[in-house]
Write a protein that holds these residues in place. Sequence first.
Motif, PDB file in Angstrom:
ATOM      1  N   UNK A  72      15.358  12.589   6.126  1.00 39.17           N
ATOM      2  CA  UNK A  72      16.031  13.331   5.066  1.00 39.17           C
ATOM      3  C   UNK A  72      16.577  12.373   4.002  1.00 39.17           C
ATOM      4  N   UNK A  73      17.194  11.269   4.435  1.00 43.50           N
ATOM      5  CA  UNK A  73      17.757  10.315   3.493  1.00 43.50           C
ATOM      6  C   UNK A  73      16.665   9.681   2.638  1.00 43.50           C
ATOM      7  N   UNK A  74      15.519   9.356   3.251  1.00 46.96           N
ATOM      8  CA  UNK A  74      14.416   8.782   2.488  1.00 46.96           C
ATOM      9  C   UNK A  74      13.900   9.735   1.445  1.00 46.96           C
ATOM     10  N   UNK A  75      13.803  11.032   1.798  1.00 46.56           N
ATOM     11  CA  UNK A  75      13.328  12.033   0.841  1.00 46.56           C
ATOM     12  C   UNK A  75      14.308  12.187  -0.314  1.00 46.56           C
ATOM     13  N   UNK A  76      15.597  12.165  -0.012  1.00 47.38           N
ATOM     14  CA  UNK A  76      16.603  12.311  -1.073  1.00 47.38           C
ATOM     15  C   UNK A  76      16.585  11.125  -2.037  1.00 47.38           C
ATOM     16  N   UNK A  77      16.320   9.940  -1.520  1.00 48.04           N
ATOM     17  CA  UNK A  77      16.341   8.732  -2.352  1.00 48.04           C
ATOM     18  C   UNK A  77      14.962   8.326  -2.855  1.00 48.04           C
ATOM     19  N   UNK A  78      13.947   9.142  -2.513  1.00 45.79           N
ATOM     20  CA  UNK A  78      12.573   8.869  -2.931  1.00 45.79           C
ATOM     21  C   UNK A  78      12.123   7.481  -2.488  1.00 45.79           C
ATOM     22  N   UNK A  79      12.446   7.145  -1.269  1.00 46.91           N
ATOM     23  CA  UNK A  79      12.074   5.864  -0.695  1.00 46.91           C
ATOM     24  C   UNK A  79      11.420   6.091   0.662  1.00 46.91           C
ATOM     25  N   UNK A  80      10.737   5.042   1.141  1.00 45.03           N
ATOM     26  CA  UNK A  80      10.171   5.129   2.482  1.00 45.03           C
ATOM     27  C   UNK A  80      11.308   5.312   3.487  1.00 45.03           C
ATOM     28  N   UNK A  81      11.206   6.294   4.396  1.00 48.31           N
ATOM     29  CA  UNK A  81      12.301   6.518   5.348  1.00 48.31           C
ATOM     30  C   UNK A  81      12.345   5.437   6.417  1.00 48.31           C
ATOM     31  N   UNK A  82      13.525   5.214   6.960  1.00 54.81           N
ATOM     32  CA  UNK A  82      13.660   4.337   8.119  1.00 54.81           C
ATOM     33  C   UNK A  82      13.156   5.088   9.342  1.00 54.81           C
ATOM     34  N   UNK A  83      12.203   4.502  10.039  1.00 49.89           N
ATOM     35  CA  UNK A  83      11.591   5.152  11.193  1.00 49.89           C
ATOM     36  C   UNK A  83      11.880   4.360  12.467  1.00 49.89           C
ATOM     37  N   UNK A  84      11.992   5.056  13.587  1.00 52.85           N
ATOM     38  CA  UNK A  84      12.169   4.347  14.860  1.00 52.85           C
ATOM     39  C   UNK A  84      10.896   3.606  15.245  1.00 52.85           C
ATOM     40  N   UNK A  85      11.055   2.487  15.917  1.00 57.24           N
ATOM     41  CA  UNK A  85       9.914   1.678  16.353  1.00 57.24           C
ATOM     42  C   UNK A  85      10.142   1.271  17.805  1.00 57.24           C
ATOM     43  N   UNK A  86       9.152   1.522  18.639  1.00 56.41           N
ATOM     44  CA  UNK A  86       9.302   1.261  20.063  1.00 56.41           C
ATOM     45  C   UNK A  86       9.580  -0.194  20.387  1.00 56.41           C
ATOM     46  N   UNK A  87       9.022  -1.115  19.623  1.00 54.29           N
ATOM     47  CA  UNK A  87       9.270  -2.534  19.888  1.00 54.29           C
ATOM     48  C   UNK A  87      10.729  -2.898  19.605  1.00 54.29           C
ATOM     49  N   UNK A  88      11.276  -2.343  18.522  1.00 56.32           N
ATOM     50  CA  UNK A  88      12.682  -2.594  18.220  1.00 56.32           C
ATOM     51  C   UNK A  88      13.587  -1.964  19.269  1.00 56.32           C
ATOM     52  N   UNK A  89      13.189  -0.796  19.758  1.00 52.31           N
ATOM     53  CA  UNK A  89      13.969  -0.188  20.842  1.00 52.31           C
ATOM     54  C   UNK A  89      13.933  -1.049  22.099  1.00 52.31           C
ATOM     55  N   UNK A  90      12.784  -1.696  22.355  1.00 54.65           N
ATOM     56  CA  UNK A  90      12.704  -2.558  23.531  1.00 54.65           C
ATOM     57  C   UNK A  90      13.602  -3.784  23.365  1.00 54.65           C
ATOM     58  N   UNK A  91      13.656  -4.341  22.154  1.00 50.06           N
ATOM     59  CA  UNK A  91      14.566  -5.464  21.903  1.00 50.06           C
ATOM     60  C   UNK A  91      16.007  -5.019  22.136  1.00 50.06           C
ATOM     61  N   UNK A  92      16.358  -3.858  21.580  1.00 51.10           N
ATOM     62  CA  UNK A  92      17.717  -3.339  21.740  1.00 51.10           C
ATOM     63  C   UNK A  92      18.039  -3.124  23.211  1.00 51.10           C
ATOM     64  N   UNK A  93      17.072  -2.571  23.945  1.00 53.53           N
ATOM     65  CA  UNK A  93      17.290  -2.328  25.367  1.00 53.53           C
ATOM     66  C   UNK A  93      17.524  -3.640  26.124  1.00 53.53           C
ATOM     67  N   UNK A  94      16.730  -4.662  25.802  1.00 57.35           N
ATOM     68  CA  UNK A  94      16.901  -5.956  26.466  1.00 57.35           C
ATOM     69  C   UNK A  94      18.280  -6.542  26.182  1.00 57.35           C
ATOM     70  N   UNK A  95      18.769  -6.353  24.943  1.00 55.90           N
ATOM     71  CA  UNK A  95      20.049  -6.936  24.550  1.00 55.90           C
ATOM     72  C   UNK A  95      21.243  -6.145  25.063  1.00 55.90           C
ATOM     73  N   UNK A  96      20.996  -5.057  25.788  1.00 50.63           N
ATOM     74  CA  UNK A  96      22.102  -4.388  26.474  1.00 50.63           C
ATOM     75  C   UNK A  96      22.761  -5.317  27.488  1.00 50.63           C
ATOM     76  N   UNK A  97      22.047  -6.367  27.862  1.00 43.40           N
ATOM     77  CA  UNK A  97      22.621  -7.335  28.800  1.00 43.40           C
ATOM     78  C   UNK A  97      23.754  -8.132  28.167  1.00 43.40           C
ATOM     79  N   UNK A  98      23.865  -8.085  26.833  1.00 40.67           N
ATOM     80  CA  UNK A  98      24.847  -8.908  26.138  1.00 40.67           C
ATOM     81  C   UNK A  98      26.232  -8.293  26.194  1.00 40.67           C
ATOM     82  N   UNK A  99      27.233  -9.148  26.324  1.00 36.28           N
ATOM     83  CA  UNK A  99      28.624  -8.711  26.315  1.00 36.28           C
ATOM     84  C   UNK A  99      29.031  -8.424  24.870  1.00 36.28           C
TER      85      UNK A  99
END
Length: 545
Positions: free
Chosen positions: A76-103
Amino acid sequence: MALPARPSRRALAAAAAVALAGCAGIDLNVNRRTPGTIADGRFAPGRPPAARFGADPARTCPAGEPMSILADEMVQLGAENHRAPALPDGRLCQIAEALLAWDAAGPPPRPGVVAFAAAASGLPTQVAPPVITDLETEDGKLIADRVGETIGRFAARVQQPRFGVATQRVRHGVTKLVLVLADLPVDLQPVPRRLALGETAVIAGTFLGDVKNPAVYVSDVMGHLSEPPVLPGAAFRAEVTCGPRPGRIQVEIRGEVDGRPAVLESFPIACATDLPASVPVVDPDVWPADPAGQARRLAAVANAERAAVGLPPLAWDEQLAAVAGSVSEALRDEAKAGAARSAVKVGERLLAVGIASTVVLQNPAEGRNVEAVSERFLSSPGHRANLMSPEVNTFGAGVVPVTLADGTPGVIVTELLIKELPPIDVEKVRGQLRAAVAAKRRAARAAPLADDPALDELAEGYATAMAAAHGAPPKAVSDALDAALRHGFRAVNVISGARSDPMDFAEEPSVIGGGTVLGVGVAQGMHPVLGRHGIYVVVLVGQRR
């Protein structure tokens, strides 16, 4: 002109579902979290590493809140600003999941850890520093609200924004959140992360959005750099081969963004070697706090990389480091003045302090800290090619604190690498040159020459005068030598000059000419081409009266 119609909520939801298609519905255990582990001072992802760089539908994002809400809001935000929307990416989710180990309460992961996690997930580009925090809520909608604003700000300044989110319940009412962001304007076809000896892989893909004019740079195990022509359009294709020696190959994909050159992807390919399964949480060689110590540490990093493939180490030089520091200061001053960066004339700065070299290589960069800049130098084929060049043997670096464009503290780093003759043992070289002259005369069936102390003294004095004058000595010195030779000798062949290899003087035709005695002089000093350690030689083959 009428404004474009706002997409309906149903259309947005459908678009969000498409965005999540690569992040849900494939893995039956998609919502099962597998954080990384930290043990014995080393970090390792919880899931097996990717076999390839590039998009991988098997690498998924968690379904449900807050991901589904974020995907909907970003479309919705991408459409309102006429820009490419931010999309989820499985590789970035995997990085985030791995970094759950961080304090979340401790220091953030160092750049090397984040780069390792990205490579393990198959992501061929750098990611923004991750957000790791504990939120005082377990409500997915509230978490999405907190995260959405950060993603929206990032999406407003990049070409193809992507994000990954991982959450984990800490205790009642508290959720750990990891957010990872990246700009991914390249649709890269899958590339193996490891090749066998002699194996070749294709680097191919297409730029997205307004990015154009690709070029693929490859630095092989030994640092040799291939520089292909820039290709018009958006598609690219190149080959990379694992040669006869194991090690790391570095690939960099460049293009033009808004008319300016940019590095879009940079990733390593292992050549006949095992990929690391973990990485130190803290750099095993901690970076010093002072700029001078950091500069020295950069030399150690470069020499470790060279030693891994059998290249000789680079010698540290304080004068060269001072010049590198002055270059970093000039770049900082230009940034403060808001001036466009110009090409700082390094050669002139070197000559001003008496350094001359036939080879001068430069690695300049700006970053949040010296460790991050060092990681960039090692991951950039061009910078790495400079560090691995067999043509250089001397190193100096300068680190200068600076305020970055976003107002945060950072550094400007300049590495200078040059080729210089090393200091020599003058007496040893003089003896070697005598032996080389004798061998040359034996091969030519010429009579042997006797050492002559008087000729030695004259030769040594003239060689020393040449070194002091950085070349040709004053006319008075030359006239004095001529007079001394005419007084004591019937004839003398004079061979003199400066060369990188003093043994070359033994190959001169005059050394096998007429004569019965020999004098040899060797001195070392500044030379306009050979540098501070130019080798000046005088060989006198004479016949006494």
